[in-house]
Design a protein around this motif. Structure first.
Motif, PDB file in Angstrom:
ATOM      1  N   HIS A   1       0.679  -1.319  -0.411  1.00 28.37           N
ATOM      2  CA  HIS A   1      -0.280   0.188  -0.492  1.00 28.37           C
ATOM      3  C   HIS A   1       0.970   1.463   0.021  1.00 28.37           C
ATOM      4  O   HIS A   1       0.546   2.900  -0.014  1.00 28.37           O
ATOM      5  N   HIS A   2       1.735   0.914  -0.301  1.00 28.66           N
ATOM      6  CA  HIS A   2       2.787   2.413  -0.398  1.00 28.66           C
ATOM      7  C   HIS A   2       2.969   2.694   0.865  1.00 28.66           C
ATOM      8  O   HIS A   2       3.192   4.194   0.264  1.00 28.66           O
ATOM      9  N   ARG A   3       3.177   2.577   1.930  1.00 29.34           N
ATOM     10  CA  ARG A   3       3.037   3.316   3.479  1.00 29.34           C
ATOM     11  C   ARG A   3       4.152   3.008   4.181  1.00 29.34           C
ATOM     12  O   ARG A   3       4.631   2.344   5.367  1.00 29.34           O
ATOM     13  N   TRP A   4       4.900   3.745   3.042  1.00 30.57           N
ATOM     14  CA  TRP A   4       6.984   3.617   3.790  1.00 30.57           C
ATOM     15  C   TRP A   4       7.540   4.173   4.801  1.00 30.57           C
ATOM     16  O   TRP A   4       7.642   3.324   5.499  1.00 30.57           O
ATOM     17  N   ASP A   5       6.243   5.959   5.502  1.00 31.83           N
ATOM     18  CA  ASP A   5       7.003   5.327   6.640  1.00 31.83           C
ATOM     19  C   ASP A   5       6.204   3.888   7.414  1.00 31.83           C
ATOM     20  O   ASP A   5       7.442   3.812   8.657  1.00 31.83           O
ATOM     21  N   ASP A   6       5.440   3.768   7.851  1.00 33.03           N
ATOM     22  CA  ASP A   6       4.664   2.967   8.288  1.00 33.03           C
ATOM     23  C   ASP A   6       5.616   1.838   8.168  1.00 33.03           C
ATOM     24  O   ASP A   6       5.471   0.650   9.559  1.00 33.03           O
ATOM     25  N   LEU A   7       5.923   1.253   7.417  1.00 30.25           N
ATOM     26  CA  LEU A   7       6.684   0.382   7.163  1.00 30.25           C
ATOM     27  C   LEU A   7       8.373   0.272   7.695  1.00 30.25           C
ATOM     28  O   LEU A   7       8.338  -0.153   8.554  1.00 30.25           O
ATOM     29  N   ALA A   8       8.782   0.848   7.279  1.00 28.87           N
ATOM     30  CA  ALA A   8      10.024   2.098   8.380  1.00 28.87           C
ATOM     31  C   ALA A   8       9.960   1.914   9.982  1.00 28.87           C
ATOM     32  O   ALA A   8      10.929   1.055  10.064  1.00 28.87           O
ATOM     33  N   ALA A   9       8.295   2.236  10.428  1.00 30.82           N
ATOM     34  CA  ALA A   9       8.426   1.745  11.719  1.00 30.82           C
ATOM     35  C   ALA A   9       8.758   0.965  12.502  1.00 30.82           C
ATOM     36  O   ALA A   9       8.410   0.213  13.641  1.00 30.82           O
ATOM     37  N   LEU A  10       8.225   0.167  11.827  1.00 30.31           N
ATOM     38  CA  LEU A  10       8.676  -1.562  12.304  1.00 30.31           C
ATOM     39  C   LEU A  10       9.940  -2.224  12.409  1.00 30.31           C
ATOM     40  O   LEU A  10      10.288  -3.025  12.614  1.00 30.31           O
ATOM     41  N   PHE A  11      11.302  -0.879  11.701  1.00 28.65           N
ATOM     42  CA  PHE A  11      12.028  -1.127  11.887  1.00 28.65           C
ATOM     43  C   PHE A  11      13.004  -0.653  13.651  1.00 28.65           C
ATOM     44  O   PHE A  11      12.225   0.351  13.615  1.00 28.65           O
ATOM     45  N   THR A  12      13.683  -1.083  14.181  1.00 22.22           N
ATOM     46  CA  THR A  12      14.423  -0.134  15.198  1.00 22.22           C
ATOM     47  C   THR A  12      15.572   0.959  14.708  1.00 22.22           C
ATOM     48  O   THR A  12      15.769   1.046  13.263  1.00 22.22           O
ATOM     49  N   PRO A  13      15.738   1.919  14.648  1.00 22.95           N
ATOM     50  CA  PRO A  13      16.060   3.007  14.648  1.00 22.95           C
ATOM     51  C   PRO A  13      17.214   2.359  13.900  1.00 22.95           C
ATOM     52  O   PRO A  13      17.738   3.936  13.068  1.00 22.95           O
ATOM     53  N   ASP A  14      18.141   2.704  14.340  1.00 27.91           N
ATOM     54  CA  ASP A  14      19.277   1.222  13.809  1.00 27.91           C
ATOM     55  C   ASP A  14      19.710   0.183  12.390  1.00 27.91           C
ATOM     56  O   ASP A  14      20.612   0.202  11.729  1.00 27.91           O
ATOM     57  N   ALA A  15      18.483  -0.013  12.209  1.00 36.31           N
ATOM     58  CA  ALA A  15      18.670  -0.945  11.064  1.00 36.31           C
ATOM     59  C   ALA A  15      18.583  -1.459  10.418  1.00 36.31           C
ATOM     60  O   ALA A  15      18.596  -0.597   9.095  1.00 36.31           O
TER      61      ALA A  15
ATOM     62  N   GLN B   1      11.234  -4.195  22.713  1.00 31.63           N
ATOM     63  CA  GLN B   1      12.049  -3.163  23.261  1.00 31.63           C
ATOM     64  C   GLN B   1      10.421  -2.760  23.239  1.00 31.63           C
ATOM     65  O   GLN B   1       9.642  -2.376  22.740  1.00 31.63           O
ATOM     66  N   GLU B   2      10.056  -2.889  24.621  1.00 33.60           N
ATOM     67  CA  GLU B   2       9.142  -1.624  25.552  1.00 33.60           C
ATOM     68  C   GLU B   2       8.100  -2.990  24.876  1.00 33.60           C
ATOM     69  O   GLU B   2       6.935  -2.310  25.214  1.00 33.60           O
ATOM     70  N   GLY B   3       7.927  -4.070  24.777  1.00 37.28           N
ATOM     71  CA  GLY B   3       6.780  -5.223  24.287  1.00 37.28           C
ATOM     72  C   GLY B   3       6.502  -5.502  23.612  1.00 37.28           C
ATOM     73  O   GLY B   3       5.268  -6.082  23.058  1.00 37.28           O
TER      74      GLY B   3
END
Length: 148
Positions: free
Chosen positions: A26-40, A128-130
């Motif tokens: 669905h081209h939801r790139w920010d939502d996809l990226a939020a599934l990663f750790t900040p430095d993944a 992280q944090e559950g």
């Protein structure tokens, strides 16, 4: 890890990957990226093993995926046969067989209009944090079929 806790964690990790492919389709790139750790790290390899793309961190992942995927493109991802191993209560690895189809409506003459790929997602997870997050993702390809 107790059996019930392992089953719950297994389902939680599977749901992270289900959200990953849903967001990609669905081209939801920010939502996809939020599934990663900040430095993944995120790495995609070609059939010959060469690196096609390398990104690190949420901002770079979202930015590169936005720039690589035209808004009118149609993306379809399928995941199969997950194998998930827990290293601890807060750390896991997984492998998913995958198939993806990309159809582009906007391209230059001579460029492919689509791609049908097969391979595997190899993923490291951390809790992280559950919440389970992707701590590293690598796409390895077995086959790529291009359409022109």
């Amino acid at each position: 890890m107790q059996d019930l806790a392992r089953l719950v964690a297994t389902e939680d990790v599977r749901r992270v990957m289900a959200r990953y492919v849903y967001n990609a389709d669905h081209h939801r790139w920010d939502d996809l990226a939020a599934l990663f750790t900040p430095d993944a790290p995120f790495t995609a390899s070609a059939v010959d093993g060469s690196v096609q793309a390398r990104m690190t961190g949420r901002d770079e992942i979202a930015g590169q995926l936005k720039s690589r995927n035209h808004p009118d493109s149609v993306l379809v991802h399928h995941l199969y046969s997950s194998e998930i191993d827990f290293e601890s209560e807060d750390s896991a690895t997984g492998v998913w067989a995958m198939e993806d189809v990309i159809a582009r409506s906007a391209n230059s003459p001579g460029e492919p209009t689509g791609m049908h790929g097969y391979g595997h997602y190899r993923v490291r997870f951390t809790r992280q944090e559950g919440h389970w997050l992707i701590a590293g993702l690598r796409i390895t390809r077995l086959r790529l079929d291009w359409t022109y």
